[in-house]
Design a protein around this motif. Structure first.
Motif, mmCIF file in Angstrom:
data_model
loop_
_atom_site.group_PDB
_atom_site.id
_atom_site.type_symbol
_atom_site.label_atom_id
_atom_site.label_comp_id
_atom_site.label_asym_id
_atom_site.label_seq_id
_atom_site.Cartn_x
_atom_site.Cartn_y
_atom_site.Cartn_z
ATOM 1 N N TRP A 181 0.861 -1.188 0.000
ATOM 2 C CA TRP A 181 0.000 0.000 0.000
ATOM 3 C C TRP A 181 0.895 1.235 0.000
ATOM 4 O O TRP A 181 1.880 1.286 0.752
ATOM 5 N N ARG B 125 0.588 5.772 -0.513
ATOM 6 C CA ARG B 125 -0.362 6.883 -0.456
ATOM 7 C C ARG B 125 0.269 8.135 -1.016
ATOM 8 O O ARG B 125 1.493 8.284 -1.046
ATOM 9 N N ARG C 64 4.375 10.286 -3.838
ATOM 10 C CA ARG C 64 3.824 9.024 -3.346
ATOM 11 C C ARG C 64 4.763 8.432 -2.301
ATOM 12 O O ARG C 64 5.986 8.457 -2.477
ATOM 13 N N TYR D 284 -4.978 6.448 -1.362
ATOM 14 C CA TYR D 284 -4.256 5.216 -1.039
ATOM 15 C C TYR D 284 -4.320 4.258 -2.228
ATOM 16 O O TYR D 284 -5.397 4.016 -2.781
#
Length: 124
Positions: free
Chosen positions: A36, A38, A45, A94
């Motif tokens: 993951w 975000r 990022r 996300y």
């Protein structure tokens, strides 16, 4: 080819919780490491969490350690991100990502497939 679709984002007050999910297509999901990331407006990022193909190895960014938990359900081709004790600085889009490699999972360049993202907004 793997297609990833995130869900579960939304608006939550500081201190609250959300669970993000990422549904993957393809019969080889269990062979991919998952991560993951975000991205907040005006920022790059950043890595949030990763999980090996077996689920036995996890890695977290310092900013979320102890608050977020990544998990996977290989038979259901899904990966989850449980987010607790949310803070306004967790506000971001996300993204779920899949990687063939099991190494260097803190770097976005290691990932082969990306989802479209889901918005998480934490109000103060």
């Amino acid at each position: 080819q793997v297609q990833l679709v995130e869900s579960g984002g939304g608006l939550v007050q500081a201190g609250g919780s959300l669970q993000l999910s990422c549904a993957a297509s393809g019969r080889t999901f269990s062979s991919y490491a998952m991560g993951w990331f975000r991205q907040a407006p005006g920022t790059e990022r950043e890595f949030v969490a990763s999980l090996s193909w077996s689920g036995s190895s996890t890695y977290y960014a310092d900013s979320v350690k102890g608050r977020f938990t990544i998990s996977r359900d290989n038979p259901k081709n899904t990966v989850h991100l449980q987010m607790n004790s949310l803070k306004p600085e967790d506000t971001a889009v996300y993204y779920c990502a899949a990687a063939r490699t099991q190494y260097g999972l803190g770097y976005g360049g290691r990932y082969d497939y990306w989802g479209q993202g889901t918005q998480v907004t934490v109000s103060s």
